[in-house]
Write a protein that holds these residues in place. Structure first.
Motif, PDB file in Angstrom:
ATOM      1  N   GLU A 110     163.552   5.989  14.268  1.00 40.15           N
ATOM      2  CA  GLU A 110     164.009   5.666  15.623  1.00 40.15           C
ATOM      3  C   GLU A 110     163.210   6.437  16.678  1.00 40.15           C
ATOM      4  OE1 GLU A 110     168.130   6.665  15.574  1.00 40.15           O
ATOM      5  OE2 GLU A 110     168.712   4.841  14.511  1.00 40.15           O
ATOM      6  N   HIS A 111     162.536   7.509  16.265  1.00 43.91           N
ATOM      7  CA  HIS A 111     161.743   8.309  17.203  1.00 43.91           C
ATOM      8  C   HIS A 111     160.472   7.519  17.551  1.00 43.91           C
ATOM      9  CE1 HIS A 111     159.157  11.470  18.751  1.00 43.91           C
ATOM     10  NE2 HIS A 111     160.266  12.180  18.971  1.00 43.91           N
ATOM     11  N   PRO A 112     160.090   7.499  18.830  1.00 49.99           N
ATOM     12  CA  PRO A 112     158.940   6.696  19.244  1.00 49.99           C
ATOM     13  C   PRO A 112     157.606   7.095  18.615  1.00 49.99           C
ATOM     14  CG  PRO A 112     159.737   8.045  21.070  1.00 49.99           C
ATOM     15  CD  PRO A 112     160.726   8.182  19.957  1.00 49.99           C
ATOM     16  N   ALA A 113     157.475   8.319  18.106  1.00 51.87           N
ATOM     17  CA  ALA A 113     156.217   8.758  17.506  1.00 51.87           C
ATOM     18  C   ALA A 113     156.097   8.387  16.031  1.00 51.87           C
ATOM     19  CB  ALA A 113     156.064  10.266  17.657  1.00 51.87           C
ATOM     20  N   VAL A 114     157.211   8.002  15.410  1.00 53.22           N
ATOM     21  CA  VAL A 114     157.242   7.806  13.960  1.00 53.22           C
ATOM     22  C   VAL A 114     157.129   6.326  13.599  1.00 53.22           C
ATOM     23  CG1 VAL A 114     158.590   8.171  11.854  1.00 53.22           C
ATOM     24  CG2 VAL A 114     158.656   9.875  13.693  1.00 53.22           C
ATOM     25  N   VAL A 115     156.086   6.003  12.852  1.00 53.89           N
ATOM     26  CA  VAL A 115     155.930   4.636  12.369  1.00 53.89           C
ATOM     27  C   VAL A 115     156.559   4.484  10.980  1.00 53.89           C
ATOM     28  CG1 VAL A 115     153.626   4.895  11.318  1.00 53.89           C
ATOM     29  CG2 VAL A 115     154.336   2.692  12.199  1.00 53.89           C
ATOM     30  N   GLU A 116     156.523   5.570  10.209  1.00 54.74           N
ATOM     31  CA  GLU A 116     157.041   5.524   8.849  1.00 54.74           C
ATOM     32  C   GLU A 116     157.391   6.939   8.404  1.00 54.74           C
ATOM     33  OE1 GLU A 116     155.707   2.913   5.040  1.00 54.74           O
ATOM     34  OE2 GLU A 116     154.133   4.020   6.067  1.00 54.74           O
ATOM     35  N   ALA A 117     158.441   7.063   7.583  1.00 53.71           N
ATOM     36  CA  ALA A 117     158.851   8.390   7.097  1.00 53.71           C
ATOM     37  C   ALA A 117     159.392   8.282   5.681  1.00 53.71           C
ATOM     38  CB  ALA A 117     159.920   8.971   8.010  1.00 53.71           C
ATOM     39  N   ALA A 118     159.200   9.350   4.935  1.00 55.77           N
ATOM     40  CA  ALA A 118     159.763   9.455   3.591  1.00 55.77           C
ATOM     41  C   ALA A 118     160.330  10.860   3.443  1.00 55.77           C
ATOM     42  CB  ALA A 118     158.698   9.202   2.531  1.00 55.77           C
ATOM     43  N   ILE A 119     161.537  10.950   2.922  1.00 56.60           N
ATOM     44  CA  ILE A 119     162.216  12.236   2.712  1.00 56.60           C
ATOM     45  C   ILE A 119     162.212  12.574   1.230  1.00 56.60           C
ATOM     46  CG2 ILE A 119     164.431  13.455   2.855  1.00 56.60           C
ATOM     47  CD1 ILE A 119     163.300  13.015   5.601  1.00 56.60           C
ATOM     48  N   VAL A 120     161.836  13.812   0.931  1.00 56.22           N
ATOM     49  CA  VAL A 120     161.891  14.320  -0.442  1.00 56.22           C
ATOM     50  C   VAL A 120     162.451  15.745  -0.392  1.00 56.22           C
ATOM     51  CG1 VAL A 120     159.965  12.910  -1.281  1.00 56.22           C
ATOM     52  CG2 VAL A 120     159.520  15.206  -0.401  1.00 56.22           C
ATOM     53  N   PRO A 121     162.948  16.242  -1.516  1.00 56.54           N
ATOM     54  CA  PRO A 121     163.405  17.632  -1.535  1.00 56.54           C
ATOM     55  C   PRO A 121     162.218  18.589  -1.605  1.00 56.54           C
ATOM     56  CG  PRO A 121     163.697  16.638  -3.692  1.00 56.54           C
ATOM     57  CD  PRO A 121     163.217  15.554  -2.781  1.00 56.54           C
ATOM     58  N   ALA A 122     162.266  19.639  -0.806  1.00 54.64           N
ATOM     59  CA  ALA A 122     161.247  20.692  -0.857  1.00 54.64           C
ATOM     60  C   ALA A 122     161.932  21.958  -1.349  1.00 54.64           C
ATOM     61  CB  ALA A 122     160.654  20.920   0.533  1.00 54.64           C
ATOM     62  N   PRO A 123     161.307  22.673  -2.257  1.00 55.10           N
ATOM     63  CA  PRO A 123     161.920  23.901  -2.771  1.00 55.10           C
ATOM     64  C   PRO A 123     162.217  24.894  -1.647  1.00 55.10           C
ATOM     65  CG  PRO A 123     159.969  23.328  -4.038  1.00 55.10           C
ATOM     66  CD  PRO A 123     160.001  22.420  -2.849  1.00 55.10           C
ATOM     67  N   ASP A 124     163.359  25.567  -1.770  1.00 56.80           N
ATOM     68  CA  ASP A 124     163.766  26.550  -0.776  1.00 56.80           C
ATOM     69  C   ASP A 124     164.446  27.708  -1.500  1.00 56.80           C
ATOM     70  OD1 ASP A 124     164.303  27.012   2.297  1.00 56.80           O
ATOM     71  OD2 ASP A 124     166.188  27.465   1.266  1.00 56.80           O
ATOM     72  N   PRO A 125     164.071  28.955  -1.193  1.00 59.35           N
ATOM     73  CA  PRO A 125     164.646  30.094  -1.913  1.00 59.35           C
ATOM     74  C   PRO A 125     166.139  30.301  -1.663  1.00 59.35           C
ATOM     75  CG  PRO A 125     163.263  30.854  -0.100  1.00 59.35           C
ATOM     76  CD  PRO A 125     163.086  29.364  -0.200  1.00 59.35           C
ATOM     77  N   ILE A 126     166.655  29.840  -0.536  1.00 58.97           N
ATOM     78  CA  ILE A 126     168.072  30.042  -0.219  1.00 58.97           C
ATOM     79  C   ILE A 126     168.916  28.837  -0.609  1.00 58.97           C
ATOM     80  CG2 ILE A 126     169.733  30.397   1.660  1.00 58.97           C
ATOM     81  CD1 ILE A 126     167.434  31.956   3.097  1.00 58.97           C
ATOM     82  N   ARG A 127     168.459  27.653  -0.259  1.00 58.77           N
ATOM     83  CA  ARG A 127     169.252  26.426  -0.444  1.00 58.77           C
ATOM     84  C   ARG A 127     168.892  25.648  -1.708  1.00 58.77           C
ATOM     85  NH1 ARG A 127     167.563  26.511   5.032  1.00 58.77           N
ATOM     86  NH2 ARG A 127     169.281  26.852   6.460  1.00 58.77           N
ATOM     87  N   ALA A 128     167.976  26.154  -2.511  1.00 55.63           N
ATOM     88  CA  ALA A 128     167.442  25.472  -3.691  1.00 55.63           C
ATOM     89  C   ALA A 128     166.466  24.370  -3.271  1.00 55.63           C
ATOM     90  CB  ALA A 128     168.522  24.926  -4.605  1.00 55.63           C
ATOM     91  N   ALA A 129     166.900  23.496  -2.360  1.00 54.72           N
ATOM     92  CA  ALA A 129     166.022  22.445  -1.828  1.00 54.72           C
ATOM     93  C   ALA A 129     166.466  22.126  -0.406  1.00 54.72           C
ATOM     94  CB  ALA A 129     166.106  21.193  -2.688  1.00 54.72           C
ATOM     95  N   VAL A 130     165.511  21.664   0.396  1.00 51.66           N
ATOM     96  CA  VAL A 130     165.807  21.225   1.761  1.00 51.66           C
ATOM     97  C   VAL A 130     165.132  19.874   1.981  1.00 51.66           C
ATOM     98  CG1 VAL A 130     166.091  23.529   2.751  1.00 51.66           C
ATOM     99  CG2 VAL A 130     163.828  22.464   2.748  1.00 51.66           C
ATOM    100  N   PRO A 131     165.678  19.054   2.884  1.00 54.58           N
ATOM    101  CA  PRO A 131     165.037  17.776   3.186  1.00 54.58           C
ATOM    102  C   PRO A 131     163.706  17.989   3.911  1.00 54.58           C
ATOM    103  CG  PRO A 131     167.344  17.761   3.876  1.00 54.58           C
ATOM    104  CD  PRO A 131     166.991  19.175   3.532  1.00 54.58           C
ATOM    105  N   LYS A 132     162.658  17.413   3.350  1.00 52.35           N
ATOM    106  CA  LYS A 132     161.336  17.458   3.976  1.00 52.35           C
ATOM    107  C   LYS A 132     160.902  16.039   4.280  1.00 52.35           C
ATOM    108  CE  LYS A 132     156.527  18.757   3.487  1.00 52.35           C
ATOM    109  NZ  LYS A 132     155.546  19.539   2.731  1.00 52.35           N
ATOM    110  N   ALA A 133     160.396  15.848   5.494  1.00 55.00           N
ATOM    111  CA  ALA A 133     159.917  14.531   5.920  1.00 55.00           C
ATOM    112  C   ALA A 133     158.405  14.484   5.878  1.00 55.00           C
ATOM    113  CB  ALA A 133     160.395  14.237   7.337  1.00 55.00           C
TER     114      ALA A 133
END
Length: 138
Positions: free
Chosen positions: A37-60
């Motif tokens: 929905e953001h005017p700069a974004v034509v396409e996006a994909a979300i995957v989990p990224a490793p995080d030392p506190i949360r185990a994983a975080v959403p990465k775009a």
């Protein structure tokens, strides 16, 4: 897809794409829908990224509309947009600007993006939520 007690339908996405972050189940579909929905974004994909506190975080992984640059200002604008539209546990915590890998039929190859997050031989250059003090608070 699921139906709640009041009959509302919710599209969850593919179960093999759902991941846990801070013990919450995250469906990439919802986050990607907000990002595009953001005017700069034509396409996006979300995957989990490793995080030392949360185990994983959403990465775009974000492909930009022509005319937009992969800068900190663009990342901040996209993160702010997502923050205003998503619950705190769903917030995108990292953004990497990239051309998204596709299958022959044009679907995003999330498996490649997930593997990239765990490949220590690749230097990952992303923008992180915590880099932007203006995102702190509510």
């Amino acid at each position: 897809m699921s139906v709640d007690d009041e009959g509302y339908l919710t599209y969850v996405g593919r179960t093999d794409d759902v991941f846990k972050a801070s013990d919450y189940k995250i469906s990439p579909f919802e986050l990607e829908s907000v990002l595009i929905e953001h005017p700069a974004v034509v396409e996006a994909a979300i995957v989990p990224a490793p995080d030392p506190i949360r185990a994983a975080v959403p990465k775009a992984y974000v492909a930009l509309v022509a005319g937009y640059e992969p800068t900190a200002e663009t990342a901040l604008s996209i993160l702010q947009h997502a923050k205003e539209r998503l619950a705190p546990y769903l917030r995108v915590r990292r953004i990497e600007f990239a051309t998204l890998p596709k299958t022959l039929s044009g679907k995003v190859r999330r498996v490649e993006l997930r593997a990239r997050e765990h490949d220590t031989s690749i230097e990952i250059v992303d923008f992180r939520y915590e880099q932007f003090p203006e995102l702190r608070g509510s």
